[in-house]
Scaffold this motif. Structure first.
Motif, PDB file in Angstrom:
ATOM      1  N   PRO A  93     -12.713  -6.881  -0.637  1.00 36.86           N
ATOM      2  CA  PRO A  93     -11.998  -5.946  -1.524  1.00 36.86           C
ATOM      3  C   PRO A  93     -10.687  -6.523  -2.048  1.00 36.86           C
ATOM      4  CG  PRO A  93     -12.718  -4.848   0.489  1.00 36.86           C
ATOM      5  CD  PRO A  93     -12.963  -6.307   0.697  1.00 36.86           C
ATOM      6  N   SER A  94     -10.349  -6.176  -3.262  1.00 40.90           N
ATOM      7  CA  SER A  94      -9.078  -6.604  -3.859  1.00 40.90           C
ATOM      8  C   SER A  94      -8.761  -5.702  -5.042  1.00 40.90           C
ATOM      9  CB  SER A  94      -9.194  -8.049  -4.351  1.00 40.90           C
ATOM     10  OG  SER A  94      -8.064  -8.412  -5.122  1.00 40.90           O
ATOM     11  N   THR A  95      -7.506  -5.382  -5.199  1.00 44.72           N
ATOM     12  CA  THR A  95      -7.038  -4.717  -6.416  1.00 44.72           C
ATOM     13  C   THR A  95      -6.147  -5.669  -7.202  1.00 44.72           C
ATOM     14  OG1 THR A  95      -7.166  -2.513  -5.451  1.00 44.72           O
ATOM     15  CG2 THR A  95      -5.661  -2.791  -7.312  1.00 44.72           C
ATOM     16  N   ARG A  96      -5.010  -6.057  -6.594  1.00 39.27           N
ATOM     17  CA  ARG A  96      -4.017  -6.874  -7.304  1.00 39.27           C
ATOM     18  C   ARG A  96      -4.542  -8.247  -7.699  1.00 39.27           C
ATOM     19  NH1 ARG A  96      -1.714  -3.277  -4.451  1.00 39.27           N
ATOM     20  NH2 ARG A  96      -3.344  -3.909  -3.017  1.00 39.27           N
ATOM     21  N   THR A  97      -5.069  -8.976  -6.728  1.00 37.94           N
ATOM     22  CA  THR A  97      -5.397 -10.382  -6.993  1.00 37.94           C
ATOM     23  C   THR A  97      -6.518 -10.503  -8.022  1.00 37.94           C
ATOM     24  OG1 THR A  97      -4.802 -10.770  -4.688  1.00 37.94           O
ATOM     25  CG2 THR A  97      -5.847 -12.578  -5.860  1.00 37.94           C
ATOM     26  N   ARG A  98      -7.552  -9.729  -7.844  1.00 38.19           N
ATOM     27  CA  ARG A  98      -8.701  -9.833  -8.756  1.00 38.19           C
ATOM     28  C   ARG A  98      -8.294  -9.474 -10.193  1.00 38.19           C
ATOM     29  NH1 ARG A  98     -12.873  -6.779 -10.789  1.00 38.19           N
ATOM     30  NH2 ARG A  98     -12.337  -4.887  -9.671  1.00 38.19           N
ATOM     31  N   VAL A 146     -11.959 -17.488  -5.989  1.00 43.16           N
ATOM     32  CA  VAL A 146     -12.764 -17.083  -4.845  1.00 43.16           C
ATOM     33  C   VAL A 146     -11.953 -16.301  -3.828  1.00 43.16           C
ATOM     34  CG1 VAL A 146     -14.280 -17.893  -3.000  1.00 43.16           C
ATOM     35  CG2 VAL A 146     -14.004 -19.270  -5.056  1.00 43.16           C
ATOM     36  N   ARG A 147     -12.442 -15.128  -3.478  1.00 43.62           N
ATOM     37  CA  ARG A 147     -11.935 -14.428  -2.283  1.00 43.62           C
ATOM     38  C   ARG A 147     -13.106 -14.242  -1.336  1.00 43.62           C
ATOM     39  NH1 ARG A 147      -7.977  -9.366  -1.605  1.00 43.62           N
ATOM     40  NH2 ARG A 147      -6.567 -11.060  -2.178  1.00 43.62           N
ATOM     41  N   ASP A 148     -12.868 -14.577  -0.072  1.00 44.56           N
ATOM     42  CA  ASP A 148     -13.953 -14.517   0.893  1.00 44.56           C
ATOM     43  C   ASP A 148     -13.374 -14.314   2.283  1.00 44.56           C
ATOM     44  OD1 ASP A 148     -17.086 -15.414   0.590  1.00 44.56           O
ATOM     45  OD2 ASP A 148     -16.315 -15.739   2.621  1.00 44.56           O
ATOM     46  N   GLU A 174      -5.536 -18.651   4.225  1.00 38.67           N
ATOM     47  CA  GLU A 174      -4.438 -18.801   3.259  1.00 38.67           C
ATOM     48  C   GLU A 174      -4.636 -17.908   2.036  1.00 38.67           C
ATOM     49  OE1 GLU A 174      -1.963 -21.694   2.231  1.00 38.67           O
ATOM     50  OE2 GLU A 174      -2.235 -23.040   3.949  1.00 38.67           O
ATOM     51  N   HIS A 175      -3.552 -17.666   1.361  1.00 39.69           N
ATOM     52  CA  HIS A 175      -3.543 -16.917   0.092  1.00 39.69           C
ATOM     53  C   HIS A 175      -2.457 -17.590  -0.764  1.00 39.69           C
ATOM     54  CE1 HIS A 175      -3.926 -13.840  -2.804  1.00 39.69           C
ATOM     55  NE2 HIS A 175      -3.839 -12.768  -2.042  1.00 39.69           N
ATOM     56  N   PRO A 176      -2.779 -18.785  -1.293  1.00 42.93           N
ATOM     57  CA  PRO A 176      -1.707 -19.596  -1.894  1.00 42.93           C
ATOM     58  C   PRO A 176      -1.040 -18.978  -3.120  1.00 42.93           C
ATOM     59  CG  PRO A 176      -3.870 -20.621  -2.210  1.00 42.93           C
ATOM     60  CD  PRO A 176      -4.064 -19.505  -1.242  1.00 42.93           C
ATOM     61  N   THR A 177      -1.803 -18.269  -3.968  1.00 43.49           N
ATOM     62  CA  THR A 177      -1.132 -17.712  -5.155  1.00 43.49           C
ATOM     63  C   THR A 177      -0.214 -16.550  -4.773  1.00 43.49           C
ATOM     64  OG1 THR A 177      -3.014 -16.279  -5.753  1.00 43.49           O
ATOM     65  CG2 THR A 177      -2.909 -18.465  -6.783  1.00 43.49           C
ATOM     66  N   GLN A 178      -0.522 -15.854  -3.677  1.00 42.36           N
ATOM     67  CA  GLN A 178       0.391 -14.808  -3.199  1.00 42.36           C
ATOM     68  C   GLN A 178       1.716 -15.434  -2.760  1.00 42.36           C
ATOM     69  OE1 GLN A 178      -0.112 -11.277  -2.991  1.00 42.36           O
ATOM     70  NE2 GLN A 178       2.092 -11.314  -2.577  1.00 42.36           N
ATOM     71  N   ALA A 179       1.626 -16.542  -2.037  1.00 37.98           N
ATOM     72  CA  ALA A 179       2.860 -17.193  -1.587  1.00 37.98           C
ATOM     73  C   ALA A 179       3.665 -17.704  -2.785  1.00 37.98           C
ATOM     74  CB  ALA A 179       2.531 -18.339  -0.633  1.00 37.98           C
ATOM     75  N   HIS A 309       6.543  -6.922  -0.275  1.00 45.98           N
ATOM     76  CA  HIS A 309       5.298  -6.551   0.419  1.00 45.98           C
ATOM     77  C   HIS A 309       4.157  -6.992  -0.494  1.00 45.98           C
ATOM     78  CE1 HIS A 309       2.126  -4.444   2.451  1.00 45.98           C
ATOM     79  NE2 HIS A 309       2.926  -3.790   3.262  1.00 45.98           N
ATOM     80  N   PRO A 310       3.177  -7.743   0.044  1.00 44.96           N
ATOM     81  CA  PRO A 310       2.111  -8.239  -0.839  1.00 44.96           C
ATOM     82  C   PRO A 310       1.176  -7.145  -1.311  1.00 44.96           C
ATOM     83  CG  PRO A 310       1.637  -8.792   1.459  1.00 44.96           C
ATOM     84  CD  PRO A 310       3.024  -8.202   1.429  1.00 44.96           C
ATOM     85  N   GLY A 311       1.179  -6.000  -0.613  1.00 47.82           N
ATOM     86  CA  GLY A 311       0.229  -4.949  -0.910  1.00 47.82           C
ATOM     87  C   GLY A 311      -1.147  -5.314  -0.373  1.00 47.82           C
ATOM     88  N   PRO A 312      -1.990  -4.348  -0.121  1.00 47.42           N
ATOM     89  CA  PRO A 312      -1.693  -2.924  -0.229  1.00 47.42           C
ATOM     90  C   PRO A 312      -0.771  -2.456   0.902  1.00 47.42           C
ATOM     91  CG  PRO A 312      -3.895  -3.259   0.696  1.00 47.42           C
ATOM     92  CD  PRO A 312      -3.392  -4.612   0.316  1.00 47.42           C
TER      93      PRO A 312
END
Ligand code: CP
Length: 365
Positions: A93-98, A146-148, A174-179, A309-312
């Motif tokens: 699941p994703s809201t922001r990143t997708r 890709v999110r997995d 990792e979640h590199p684009t969030q960082a 806060h990265p959310g959610p």
């Protein structure tokens, strides 16, 4: 709910039907997060270590220039990725990143196609996930986002596909684009340039569930590279001493100690989807009392200190409403800057020089 030991498994894990190299009939060998020699420098982005300091600063600089386009208060659209095709592969699941990747790609003129290896696809007829992705790859996608839930899966895909791979969050890895977007938010908040040492003198407290989260790990790597002083805090098993030792950061005994003098409070939610069933957590009210960021606790921050806060968000658990919506909150700004970061990352993946991307969008910074 999956146990943490499952979700933390590499993609060689026996629990994951249809994702092993052997089961897919491709004999992929070791595809764990620790064996990512296949990545193509300058194009794939699977973890923060894929970027050296110069490239990190160049990406942040390009993203900063792209903020007006991302925010929708400058030019509305650019054609610098016109003709590019981006495959969006979100199996978690994703809201922001997708949506952020999708909007970023479209604003740069690229086209985005979603794929789910599910009952509506030829998975229903027995096609393996890897065969499906190789077929899609043969259609000439430039980049795949890709999110997995499997740690290391995006890195492994780099060895299987021609399209460049961008990690949009893999398991607890990792979640590199969030960082990157978090870093851009911090730099903006403190009026710093995206240069080596940009965060020198800034104390960043990362608080909550670091053990099962990918955002904390990517931030610990990136913010340290930029010179930040880092402290982590969280209840026992969610912020263990082993993690602090691994990243060579301070482990605060409680939230108040972590926040004392911090310029940034980065609050992380409990990753309930990754917790082992055996882990006992306090109820929400007790957690908030001990580990939640309240208005009273904000007073411990340094002058001008900000909240990320990265959310959610889980309001009333790791963060109070008044803080989430208050003047120190940069939560929605993170989302806006995330669009800019993802534009820069997509351009890099598609092989368009960042300076050209900036010029083509009419951005001036
Ligand atoms: N921050 C983040 O990854 O949010 P989503 O899960 O909604 O994409």
């Amino acid at each position: 709910m999956r146990a943490a030991s499952d979700s933390a498994a590499s993609v060689t894990g026996q629990q994951d039907p249809g994702v092993e190299g052997d089961r897919d009939g491709h004999g992929s060998g070791d595809v764990s997060a620790g064996s990512l020699g296949a990545r193509r420098p300058g194009r794939d982005l699977c973890e923060i270590a894929d970027l050296d300091l110069a490239e990190t600063c160049a990406l942040l600089s390009a993203a900063r220039a792209l903020i007006p386009l991302a925010a929708g208060d400058g030019p509305r659209r650019s054609d610098c990725l016109a003709g590019a095709q981006v495959l969006s592969l979100f199996a978690e699941p994703s809201t922001r990143t997708r949506l952020s990747f999708e909007v970023a790609a479209r604003r740069l003129g690229a086209q985005v196609v979603d794929f789910q290896h599910d009952a509506a696809s030829s998975a229903a007829k027995g096609e393996t996930e890897l065969d499906a992705l190789r077929n899609l790859d043969a259609m000439g996608f430039d980049a795949i986002v890709v999110r997995d839930r499997r740690d290391g899966y995006p890195g492994w895909l780099c060895s299987q596909l021609r399209a460049r791979v961008i990690n949009a969050g893999d398991g607890a890895h990792e979640h590199p684009t969030q960082a990157l977007l978090d870093a851009l938010t911090i730099l903006e908040a403190f009026d710093r340039e995206p240069v080596p040492g940009a965060m020198t003198g800034l104390r960043v407290a990362i608080c909550g569930d670091l053990r099962h989260g990918r955002v904390g790990r990517s931030n610990l790597r990136l913010l340290r590279t930029l010179g930040a002083e880092l402290v982590i805090a969280g209840p026992g098993e969610l912020a263990p001493a082993t993690l602090a030792a691994e990243f060579e950061v301070e482990l605060a005994p409680n939230l108040d100690a972590a926040l004392e003098g911090a310029h940034v409070a980065m609050m992380l939610r409990i990753q309930r989807e990754r917790l082992p069933a055996s882990l006992q957590l306090p109820d929400d009210a007790s957690y908030h009392s001990a580990w939640g960021l309240s208005e009273r606790r904000l007073e411990r921050l340094a002058r001008g200190g900000v909240v990320l806060h990265p959310g959610p968000m889980n309001r009333g658990v790791e963060i109070a409403d008044a803080v989430a919506d208050g003047p120190r909150s940069r939560v929605l700004r993170q989302v806006t800057l995330g669009g800019a970061v993802r534009m820069a990352v997509l351009a890099r993946a598609c092989g368009v020089p960042l300076v050209q991307t900036i010029a083509d969008t009419g951005a001036t910074r």
